[in-house]
Design an enzyme around this catalytic site. Sequence first.
Site, mmCIF file in Angstrom:
data_model
loop_
_atom_site.group_PDB
_atom_site.id
_atom_site.type_symbol
_atom_site.label_atom_id
_atom_site.label_comp_id
_atom_site.label_asym_id
_atom_site.label_seq_id
_atom_site.Cartn_x
_atom_site.Cartn_y
_atom_site.Cartn_z
ATOM 1 N N GLY A 206 -9.127 -3.705 -1.368
ATOM 2 C CA GLY A 206 -8.377 -2.777 -1.871
ATOM 3 C C GLY A 206 -7.007 -3.504 -2.332
ATOM 4 O O GLY A 206 -6.901 -4.705 -2.572
ATOM 5 N N GLU A 207 -6.065 -2.712 -2.556
ATOM 6 C CA GLU A 207 -4.699 -2.722 -3.038
ATOM 7 C C GLU A 207 -4.567 -3.410 -4.434
ATOM 8 O O GLU A 207 -3.192 -3.446 -4.881
ATOM 9 C CB GLU A 207 -3.939 -3.643 -1.947
ATOM 10 C CG GLU A 207 -4.157 -3.216 -0.570
ATOM 11 C CD GLU A 207 -3.429 -4.338 0.044
ATOM 12 O OE1 GLU A 207 -3.112 -5.394 0.017
ATOM 13 O OE2 GLU A 207 -3.357 -4.000 1.493
ATOM 14 N N GLY A 208 -5.632 -3.922 -5.135
ATOM 15 C CA GLY A 208 -5.543 -4.579 -6.507
ATOM 16 C C GLY A 208 -5.635 -6.164 -6.045
ATOM 17 O O GLY A 208 -5.388 -7.136 -6.831
#
EC number: 2.4.2.21
Length: 361
Positions: free
Chosen positions: A319-321
């Site tokens: 996740g997180e980008g």
Amino acid sequence: MQTLADLLNTIPAIDPAAMSRAQRHIDGLLKPVGSLGRLEALAIQLAGMPGLNGIPHVGKKAVLVMCADHGVWEEGVAISPKEVTAIQAENMTRGTTGVCVLAAQAGANVHVVDVGIDSAEPIPGLINMRVARGSGNIASAPAMSRRQAEKLLLDVICYTRELAKNGVTLFGVGELGMANTTPAAAAAIVSTITGRDPEEVVGIGANLPTDKLANKIDVVRRAITLNQPNPQDGVDVLAKVGGFDLVGMAGVMLGAASCGLPVLLDGFLSYAAALAACQMSPAIKPYLIPSHLSAEKGARIALSHLGLEPYLNMEMRLGEGSGAALAMPIIEAACAIYNNMGELAASNIVLPGNTTSDLNS
């Protein structure tokens, strides 16, 4: 001030004439027709985006990370302490998390946005769009009100459009929030919009023990049954079984598309946000670029419904980008071949499938 409906109505259509010109240009480059595969298709897709004015190129790059906590954490669907959201958000301001390292490698700025972290005080260095200290527990109530969802969408759309005015031409989306791979962030949204059973889409998230998976599936099913989200109404789905981080990511997608600019999806949570955003405005779909195939269980179901095929398969589920940042050089590569390769005609080369008339038309 513009309303959400006003902004949704500003999303421009892709320019088919620009895409046709790009196709002819690419077919005339120093290579056999189609030999650069999906890079060619990507360059043509970019050429059709009005915000790039018919020429694939990348200016400034930005990854927007939406950070929020989820009331459904109380149902035991995540193993990480809820406090990790605030700690990791603060680490992002120091540039030490996965997305920050990958974004720096790609030459992109990371914008860390607090849309609903459960902390007593705002965290220094974050962009403060906090709606509340975490969303509601969707196993027993809606995640938020429709008004809250619409206001956050509008705020994020406006922020994204402001970045575009300041030279950002490539956006990436990301999120941070404990328990957000449960109904609050992905599984219930994907199940609701695709019509698939929760058991088909619920995965282990951030290393949830497999013996707790049955509870997670039950929580997703209860959330959908209780809240009855309308699968045709993206705002309703986000408000009832989503989370503030999901709403924020949808806002980035809508904002970028309203400027005629591309946005890179990240993993499973961003697919869920994209499903909801496309229900609000199907016109955004050509602006969505899938970075990588998430390792989460329901990833292929969500992507199939969106009609998108990721460019990378790295077995990632951070996740997180992180995936969006990792894929940014692929976008730049597509632009580079379009703008920097020589032409067959200039070298007096004629290949099967290429004709001089095609090249000069």
